[in-house]
Design an enzyme around this catalytic site. Structure first.
Site, PDB file in Angstrom:
ATOM      1  N   PHE A   1       0.859  -1.192   0.000  1.00 60.27           N
ATOM      2  CA  PHE A   1       0.000   0.000   0.000  1.00 60.27           C
ATOM      3  C   PHE A   1       0.899   1.247   0.000  1.00 60.27           C
ATOM      4  O   PHE A   1       1.909   1.287   0.692  1.00 60.27           O
ATOM      5  CB  PHE A   1      -0.876  -0.045   1.250  1.00 60.27           C
TER       6      PHE A   1
ATOM      7  N   ASP B   1       1.770  -5.316   8.327  1.00 63.92           N
ATOM      8  CA  ASP B   1       0.647  -4.391   8.257  1.00 63.92           C
ATOM      9  C   ASP B   1      -0.615  -5.230   8.097  1.00 63.92           C
ATOM     10  O   ASP B   1      -0.827  -5.859   7.051  1.00 63.92           O
ATOM     11  CB  ASP B   1       0.810  -3.429   7.075  1.00 63.92           C
TER      12      ASP B   1
ATOM     13  N   TYR C   1     -10.745   0.625  10.660  1.00 63.81           N
ATOM     14  CA  TYR C   1     -11.981   0.930   9.915  1.00 63.81           C
ATOM     15  C   TYR C   1     -12.292  -0.035   8.784  1.00 63.81           C
ATOM     16  O   TYR C   1     -13.288   0.123   8.106  1.00 63.81           O
ATOM     17  CB  TYR C   1     -11.921   2.359   9.357  1.00 63.81           C
ATOM     18  N   LYS C   2     -11.447  -1.042   8.547  1.00 66.07           N
ATOM     19  CA  LYS C   2     -11.754  -2.012   7.485  1.00 66.07           C
ATOM     20  C   LYS C   2     -12.545  -3.179   8.092  1.00 66.07           C
ATOM     21  O   LYS C   2     -13.701  -3.002   8.440  1.00 66.07           O
ATOM     22  CB  LYS C   2     -10.465  -2.426   6.779  1.00 66.07           C
TER      23      LYS C   2
ATOM     24  N   ARG D   1     -12.621  -4.352  -7.084  1.00 66.30           N
ATOM     25  CA  ARG D   1     -12.404  -5.134  -5.858  1.00 66.30           C
ATOM     26  C   ARG D   1     -13.747  -5.433  -5.188  1.00 66.30           C
ATOM     27  O   ARG D   1     -14.587  -4.549  -5.028  1.00 66.30           O
ATOM     28  CB  ARG D   1     -11.544  -4.370  -4.852  1.00 66.30           C
TER      29      ARG D   1
HETATM   30  C1  LIG Z   1      -5.842   0.793   4.350  1.00 66.61           C
HETATM   31  C2  LIG Z   1      -4.383   0.664   4.487  1.00 66.61           C
HETATM   32  C3  LIG Z   1      -3.612   1.688   5.039  1.00 66.61           C
HETATM   33  C4  LIG Z   1      -4.259   2.987   5.430  1.00 66.61           C
HETATM   34  O1  LIG Z   1      -3.429   3.835   6.157  1.00 66.61           O
HETATM   35  P1  LIG Z   1      -4.109   5.032   6.982  1.00 66.61           P
HETATM   36  O2  LIG Z   1      -2.999   5.751   7.605  1.00 66.61           O
HETATM   37  O3  LIG Z   1      -5.037   4.372   7.970  1.00 66.61           O
HETATM   38  O4  LIG Z   1      -4.885   5.850   6.014  1.00 66.61           O
HETATM   39  C5  LIG Z   1      -2.258   1.473   5.196  1.00 66.61           C
HETATM   40  N1  LIG Z   1      -1.686   0.313   4.822  1.00 66.61           N
HETATM   41  C6  LIG Z   1      -2.404  -0.704   4.276  1.00 66.61           C
HETATM   42  C7  LIG Z   1      -1.728  -1.981   3.890  1.00 66.61           C
HETATM   43  C8  LIG Z   1      -3.761  -0.548   4.081  1.00 66.61           C
HETATM   44  O5  LIG Z   1      -4.460  -1.524   3.525  1.00 66.61           O
END
Ligand SMILES: *Cc1c(COP(=O)(O)O)cnc(C)c1O
Length: 430
Positions: free
Chosen positions: A144, A216, A241-242, A390
């Site tokens: 990400f 992560d 939040y996921k 997705r």
């Molecule tokens: C959703 C996600 C994030 C989001 O980072 P935020 O700081 O919460 O916006 C980071 N890393 C991964 C792998 C994700 O899937």
């Protein structure tokens, strides 16, 4: 609401017949689903098929009353007394432990707060400080973006170098340069393709090289069983939040294995991570344990919302969640093969269940317009540029019927050309 593919309306399927992606199969799988009652723990809007809980989990039924109480009684009436009277001060560690129970972390190793990005900054710095003689940070080139940006930032600040190495190439890389690697920073699930990596193999390979591992867990926490303590994971982060459904911008979490606590160096030495914050001392002394990873005044309303959201997992066996998630994604892959492959869709998520996270990604050049058209039909999915649609499943509330509805709706949108083929405009979330 849904059309089904042609199938015999009644009677048993002939023996040895291939599984058909019919309404009957969806109905049978849903009828056999022991987790089906959990759907009532969420306030899902009528007539919507929600397949974007891997981006923003829906509203758990437990959240509104808890937030109303937190606002009206605790804040409105209790005022500042509520920091003590309602356990506000301890909330980051208490909620951290609640997340910890879902990721296989014993108590006292997980803190909730800030965003994943901030927690990544803390974790990557802490890892580098724990391996001071090693100049390399390994990250996944498919990681990400924020994970990559923060690895670059930490490398810049600490004079280190980032090596983008895909999980498939890790063993080979470590054989050559392993003794220079401070930390391997990966996600168990590719956020684009939904591919699941072998956490144990990666963790063990990093450790054999003397490196630390930072996972992560944004696409893993709440989606399937995790065992960070059992695997010997060093550090982990993830968002609230996921799959945890803690609400938009919910606090993230940071896990650090207890064996690292004494030497754990945090880069953001805010006053709430101080050993004695209310002494208001002129210099920073870290709190013992994971409490030193606290930074500033915690977002209490968001923490209490996340804490309430996590009760959706009460009594839930994550092994069953995993089994149902695989049933949902497996069924959707069969639907896609039958209904969508002939229309030019390519499934990029592995069909091997051992290599599949909790989403299915389909490739199509008009992904953006198709997702918009699906949303107009009440099927909410998302896309990742340029060409991946997705479909995230959450076994706590997703049904096989939902998956069939999504596949049939997508087929109909394409067949009737009822979408705009323009690419994603910049600045749009989905
Ligand atoms: C959703 C996600 C994030 C989001 O980072 P935020 O700081 O919460 O916006 C980071 N890393 C991964 C792998 C994700 O899937």
């Amino acid at each position: 609401m849904t059309t089904t593919t042609p199938a015999p309306a009644t009677g048993p399927a002939p023996t040895n017949a291939p599984a058909t992606t019919t309404g009957e199969e969806a109905a049978r799988l849903d009828a056999e689903d022991a987790l089906a009652p959990l759907r009532e723990r969420f306030l899902l809007p009528q007539g919507v098929v929600y397949l974007d809980g891997n981006s923003l989990g829906p509203l758990p039924a437990a959240v509104p009353p808890v937030l109303a109480d937190a606002v009206h009684r605790q804040w409105g009436t209790g005022l500042i007394r509520s920091w003590n009277a309602h356990g506000w001060w301890e909330a980051p560690l208490r909620v951290g432990d609640a997340v910890g129970r879902l990721i296989g972390a014993g108590p006292g190793q997980t803190v909730a707060g800030d965003s994943t990005s901030v927690q990544l900054f803390t974790a990557l710095n802490a890892a580098a400080a724990l391996r001071p003689d090693r100049p390399l940070l390994v990250t996944d080139p498919g990681h990400f973006p924020t994970d990559r940006y923060l690895a670059d930032a930490v490398a810049r600040v600490r004079g280190l170098q980032v090596r983008p190495v895909p999980p498939a190439g890790l063993e080979e890389f470590l054989a050559a340069e392993g003794d220079r690697v401070a930390v391997v920073s990966y996600s168990p699930v590719d956020f684009r393709t939904g591919e699941l990596y072998d956490m144990r193999a990666v963790t063990d390979a990093a450790h054999r090289a003397g490196a630390l591992v930072l996972w992560d867990l944004c696409h893993a926490a709440g989606a399937f069983p995790l065992d960070v303590d059992g695997l010997g994971v060093d550090l982990a982060v993830g968002c609230g939040y996921k799959f945890l459904s803690g609400g938009p911008g919910a606090p993230a979490f940071l896990y650090a294995a207890r064996r690292h606590h004494e030497a754990l160096e945090t880069p953001l030495t805010g006053w709430t991570g101080h050993a004695d914050p209310f002494a208001m001392a002129p210099g920073y002394t870290p709190a013992p344990g994971i409490a030193r990873a606290r930074v500033g005044t915690p977002p209490i309303l968001s923490l209490l919302a996340l804490e309430a959201a996590l009760t959706a997992f009460d009594g839930v066996d994550l092994a069953r969640v995993r089994a149902k998630s695989l049933s949902l994604t497996g069924f959707f892959l069969r639907c896609a093969e039958e209904l969508l492959a002939p229309l030019g869709f390519e499934a990029v998520t592995p069909s091997d269940p051992a290599r599949r996270g909790s989403q299915v990604a389909l490739r199509h050049p008009h992904a953006y317009g198709l997702v918009q058209a699906l949303a107009e039909r009440g099927v909410i999915a998302d896309m990742r540029a340029p060409d991946l649609l997705r479909f995230g499943v959450n076994a706590l509330y997703t049904t096989h019927r939902d998956m069939l509805t999504a596949a049939v709706s997508l087929r109909d949108v394409v067949r009737t050309a009822a979408y705009d083929p323009a690419p994603q405009p910049s600045g749009r979330v989905v």
